[in-house]
Design a protein around this motif. Structure first.
Motif, PDB file in Angstrom:
ATOM      1  N   ALA A 685       1.008  -1.235   0.369  1.00  0.00           N
ATOM      2  CA  ALA A 685       0.212   0.087   0.071  1.00  0.00           C
ATOM      3  C   ALA A 685       1.261   1.533  -0.095  1.00  0.00           C
ATOM      4  N   LEU A 686       2.571   1.125   0.665  1.00  0.00           N
ATOM      5  CA  LEU A 686       2.860   2.363   0.500  1.00  0.00           C
ATOM      6  C   LEU A 686       3.133   2.088  -0.331  1.00  0.00           C
ATOM      7  N   ALA A 687       4.050   1.616  -1.154  1.00  0.00           N
ATOM      8  CA  ALA A 687       4.533   1.512  -2.958  1.00  0.00           C
ATOM      9  C   ALA A 687       3.704   1.562  -3.558  1.00  0.00           C
ATOM     10  N   GLN A 688       2.122   2.038  -3.384  1.00  0.00           N
ATOM     11  CA  GLN A 688       1.155   2.166  -4.024  1.00  0.00           C
ATOM     12  C   GLN A 688       1.279   1.128  -5.529  1.00  0.00           C
ATOM     13  N   ASP A 689       1.299  -0.201  -4.814  1.00  0.00           N
ATOM     14  CA  ASP A 689       1.042  -1.693  -5.797  1.00  0.00           C
ATOM     15  C   ASP A 689       0.314  -2.291  -5.891  1.00  0.00           C
ATOM     16  N   GLY A 690      -0.652  -1.840  -6.458  1.00  0.00           N
ATOM     17  CA  GLY A 690      -2.091  -2.300  -6.580  1.00  0.00           C
ATOM     18  C   GLY A 690      -2.786  -3.963  -7.210  1.00  0.00           C
ATOM     19  N   ALA A 691      -1.810  -3.323  -8.349  1.00  0.00           N
ATOM     20  CA  ALA A 691      -1.872  -5.191  -8.313  1.00  0.00           C
ATOM     21  C   ALA A 691      -1.791  -6.661  -7.720  1.00  0.00           C
ATOM     22  N   ALA A 692      -0.456  -6.062  -6.398  1.00  0.00           N
ATOM     23  CA  ALA A 692      -0.297  -7.268  -5.504  1.00  0.00           C
ATOM     24  C   ALA A 692      -1.343  -7.399  -4.626  1.00  0.00           C
ATOM     25  N   LEU A 693      -1.362  -6.042  -3.697  1.00  0.00           N
ATOM     26  CA  LEU A 693      -2.471  -5.726  -3.300  1.00  0.00           C
ATOM     27  C   LEU A 693      -4.044  -6.428  -3.851  1.00  0.00           C
ATOM     28  N   GLU A 694      -4.077  -6.663  -5.193  1.00  0.00           N
ATOM     29  CA  GLU A 694      -5.525  -7.464  -5.378  1.00  0.00           C
ATOM     30  C   GLU A 694      -4.993  -9.004  -5.326  1.00  0.00           C
ATOM     31  N   ALA A 695      -3.813  -9.210  -5.141  1.00  0.00           N
ATOM     32  CA  ALA A 695      -3.205 -10.350  -5.483  1.00  0.00           C
ATOM     33  C   ALA A 695      -3.284 -11.202  -3.395  1.00  0.00           C
ATOM     34  N   LEU A 696      -3.104 -10.051  -3.128  1.00  0.00           N
ATOM     35  CA  LEU A 696      -3.526 -10.965  -1.685  1.00  0.00           C
ATOM     36  C   LEU A 696      -4.833 -10.810  -1.547  1.00  0.00           C
TER      37      LEU A 696
END
Length: 833
Positions: A685-696
């Motif tokens: 979230a701090l890195a603003q990586d939306g794709a990784a967050l969606e996978a989690l």
């Protein structure tokens, strides 16, 4: 294929498709004098089901009326499946009244259930709406020839199978009058009276069926994926819920029809629909919501739907109370772990009268649950029960907390002054500013520790000037303890001043006052906090050494240079010092940067303090921390534990992109580990990586999705770079699991996402107390990074997120149950404006 002059008719029955031609061949064979033996032989020898059914119809129509009646009577007793369905249709055509008893006598057993449903439909009797009946009709409809399938389609619709809508509507323009009449009845019944007029033409019904099919598809994706027995994709369910909210006008109109389907008779459907209604419906949707409430009736075998009633009340409050009460009477208000949301505006007594009467006739256990439901409507019916001394203490407090009316407050205050202590316990939950002022008058006249507990619950910053005289008169520590706790909760400059006045030597309340100042972090508490450290140094650093309490006090109230004392403690005692972790964090809190080189020594794979050391380094702004963590995690292979995930989170606090790159090997495994998922969600979230967050967030485990939302909340709270809510947060906010929605509402508040106020209000209004007040999960060290140590429970986290969203620290959680629910109701109102 029997040879001879009748072979042409047999050939038509075997191969024909035209219904008119088939009817002529059937009548010709039925009328032929010597055809019956040939027909019976052909039926016995053929393996073609369609051909055998057509030959069976010939046998039922052969001979004079007496012969036909005898054949039908015998067939109704012996046949089953499609053959029995054909028998029912022929009996109804031959003599509906004469065969009425025989048709009613068909047992509802396997093999005959579908035919019995056809018989009931032809007789105008209601069909049982259940999985078994619908499945039997569906099997018949699938295998039946076109002529019989046309009659089974309306029956399938009457049994609750929505896939028969379009086929039944098409019958209006093509079928014979009796079948068209059955189709009209089925359409009108299955549409819950919400479709076109009963005598509308086929085009109107076909248009309506098409619109319903589109809305139903959204509802099915949101409510029914779990029926397939396969793993449910939570993101797909949430996407369907969002689509339903966006298309609310069409979807809300479709819900009463959808609830007539047997597949919808599941508590999960009620939960999903209740959340959709609460989020989507507004004043313009009152008519649609009323229709939904009127469609709830367990006596018809349908859904109980308590959560749907709750969603309607959350959305429209007093406007739908009458219909909500009628629905509760039909389905029963007594359901464990459920109660309607507290109304913003008290209901009218007349609207709640039917429920009050119903509750009076219930068994005591069920009546207690019914009274709890009544309390949420905040009427005189509940007031009378709350003030009934025959009820138990716990129930009186619970009901009183829900009631919150000025009349009840006045009566409870009168009873307390007459000596009823239990009345004060209720006032702690529901007291208004007027009640608070009255209690302060009582306290100033005669200081009383029991009143102090109430003030602790009800206190506001305006309380302090009024309380000063009574506080000065206190001499008993037992009486004063609750007052000091109230000061800590209220906070502010005046609270510190009142505590400072009790620090004189010899004052009996000096210890309590000091604790209050420490918890407030007041600088005047520094000198008392330093005394144990000075004595320790004077004794040559021998026991008694400062303990955890003294370390925490110095960390809260000391100066930056006081970090040297904490550093000396851990240097002298090392890992054997019980408060090592507190001392490490204390130095970070004080900003003692001289400890940075020392703390780097803790950041290695075998040190149990590596997590708190890394968090402290992050808060102290150690720029080399991300590189150290990156090298450490890359130096050894294998599965990492939670401490290493915390290292990554601390590195992300300093350098989000670099920490995100180092986290890559651990993302896949985090979908099964809630605490690791929280840490990695914080990093992404701090890195603003939306794709990784969606996978989690796509994890099938509810605990992991809740942890991801929690990690996003901590990232939003700790970010000073302008936090953009990730796309997956909108999915988590409408997750099927309430625990996930609670955490997502907290994240929405800290991230200042659009609609966050409504999410927080809904979460506080719908979650049961045991869920709101349980210990909040996740690594505590991330709370330190995010500066959210007060978020100890979901309830506290929701309130603190709301305070942060409004930039008003006085909103932080301290409300009693009743006041908290009232304010949660007000949040829903504010969000709707």
């Amino acid at each position: 294929m029997p040879p001879g002059p009748l072979s042409a008719h047999f050939e038509v029955l075997r191969d024909g498709e035209d219904e008119a031609e088939l009817e002529r061949a059937t009548e010709a064979l039925a009328a032929a004098a010597h055809a019956r033996p040939l027909v019976e032989e052909a039926r016995q020898r053929s393996l073609d089901l369609r051909y055998r059914l057509r030959l069976h119809r010939v046998l039922l129509r052969s001979g004079d009326e007496a012969a036909r009646r005898a054949a039908v009577e015998a067939a109704l007793k012996d046949d089953q499946g499609l053959f029995l369905a054909l028998d029912v249709l022929e009996a109804w055509r031959l003599d509906p009244e004469g065969f009425r008893d025989a048709l009613r006598g068909i047992p509802r057993t396997r093999g005959k259930l579908g035919a019995r449903a056809l018989a009931d439909a032809l007789a105008g009797a209601p069909l049982p709406r259940g999985q078994e009946s619908a499945a039997a009709l569906k099997a018949l409809h699938r295998d039946a020839p076109p002529a019989l399938r046309a009659w089974l389609a309306p029956c399938l619709l009457l049994a609750g199978r929505a896939e028969a809508f379009e086929e039944t509507a098409n019958l209006l323009s093509t079928a014979e009058p009796p079948l068209a009449d059955l189709a009209r009845r089925a359409l009108h019944d299955a549409s819950a009276g919400l479709g076109p007029p009963r005598d509308a033409d086929a085009a109107d019904w076909q248009r309506w069926c098409g619109e319903y099919a589109r809305a139903r598809a959204v509802l099915v994706r949101a409510c029914l994926p779990f029926l397939d027995g396969e793993e449910v994709d939570p993101a797909a369910v949430a996407a369907a819920k969002r689509e339903a909210i966006e298309e609310k006008e069409r979807v809300l109109r479709a819900v009463p029809v959808f609830l007539r389907e047997p597949d919808s008779y599941h508590e999960e459907v009620a939960r999903v629909l209740g959340d959709i209604i609460a989020r989507a419906a507004g004043p313009d949707d009152e008519e649609a919501v009323v229709a939904i409430l009127r469609s709830l009736d367990s006596r018809r075998g349908g859904l109980r739907g308590h959560e749907i009633i709750g969603g309607a009340l959350l959305a429209l409050d007093r406007a739908v109370v009458a219909e909500a009460v009628e629905a509760l009477v039909r389905i029963g208000p007594a359901v464990d772990r459920w109660q309607p949301p507290l109304l913003v505006q008290p209901a009218r007594d007349a609207d709640v009268e039917p429920l009050a009467t119903y509750v009076q006739g219930l068994h005591e256990r069920l009546a207690a649950q019914g009274r709890r439901a009544l309390a949420c409507f905040r009427t005189r019916h509940t007031a009378e029960r709350v003030l009934d001394a025959s009820l138990g203490r716990a129930e009186r407090i619970e009901l009183g907390a829900l009631l919150a009316s000025p009349q009840v407050e006045a009566e409870l205050l009168r009873r307390f002054r007459e000596g009823d202590k239990e009345s004060l316990r209720i006032l702690e939950q529901i007291g208004s500013e007027k009640t608070l002022s009255e209690l302060i008058k009582d306290f100033n006249r005669r200081p009383d520790g029991t009143i102090g507990l109430a003030l602790q619950r009800l206190g506001t910053p305006d309380l302090l000037p009024k309380l000063r005289r009574g506080f000065d008169g206190l001499q008993s520590a037992a009486q004063a303890g609750s007052i000091f706790r109230a000061l800590e909760l209220i906070g502010g400059k005046q609270a510190a001043q009142l505590a400072l006045r009790r620090l004189e030597d010899g004052d009996r309340l000096r210890g309590l006052a000091l604790k209050t100042l420490v918890r407030l972090g007041h600088p005047k508490a520094r000198e008392p906090a330093l005394e144990p450290f000075r004595r320790w140094e004077e004794r040559g650093r021998k026991d008694p050494r400062p303990g955890r309490r003294e370390v925490q006090a110095l960390a809260r109230c000391g100066k930056q240079e006081d970090g040297r004392l904490l550093m000396q403690l851990i240097e002298h005692y090392g890992a054997s010092f019980p408060a090592t972790a507190d001392a490490i964090w204390g130095m970070a809190r004080l900003g003692y940067r001289e400890v940075v080189p020392e703390l780097y020594g803790y950041v290695h794979t075998t040190n149990r303090f590596r997590g708190i050391a890394a968090v402290s380094l992050a808060v102290l702004g150690a720029k080399e921390l991300p590189a150290r963590v990156e090298a450490l995690l890359a130096s050894a292979s294998g599965r990492r534990d939670l401490h290493d995930m915390v290292l990554l989170a601390a590195a992300a606090y300093v350098d989000p992109p670099r920490a995100r790159a180092a986290a890559e090997p651990f993302l896949a495994g985090a979908r099964e580990q809630p605490e690791a998922a929280a840490c990695l969600a914080y990093v992404c979230a701090l890195a603003q990586d939306g794709a990784a967050l969606e996978a989690l967030a796509a994890s099938p485990r509810e605990q992991v999705r809740a942890a991801v939302a929690r990690g996003i909340a901590w990232a939003a709270a700790s970010s000073d770079r302008g936090f953009a809510p990730p796309a997956c947060l909108s999915t988590l906010r409408v997750d099927r699991a309430l625990s996930v929605r609670l955490e997502a509402a907290v994240a929405a508040g800290y991230a200042r996402a659009e609609g966050a106020v409504r999410d927080i209000g809904l979460a506080l209004a719908t979650a049961p107390a045991e869920l709101l007040d349980e210990k909040r999960g996740g690594p505590r060290l991330l709370q330190l990074l995010a500066d959210t140590e007060g978020d100890s429970s979901p309830r506290a986290a929701l309130w603190n997120a709301y305070a942060d969203l409004r930039d008003d620290p006085t909103l932080r959680f301290r409300e009693g149950l009743g006041r908290g629910r009232l304010v949660a109701a007000e949040l829903r109102v504010r969000a709707a404006r």
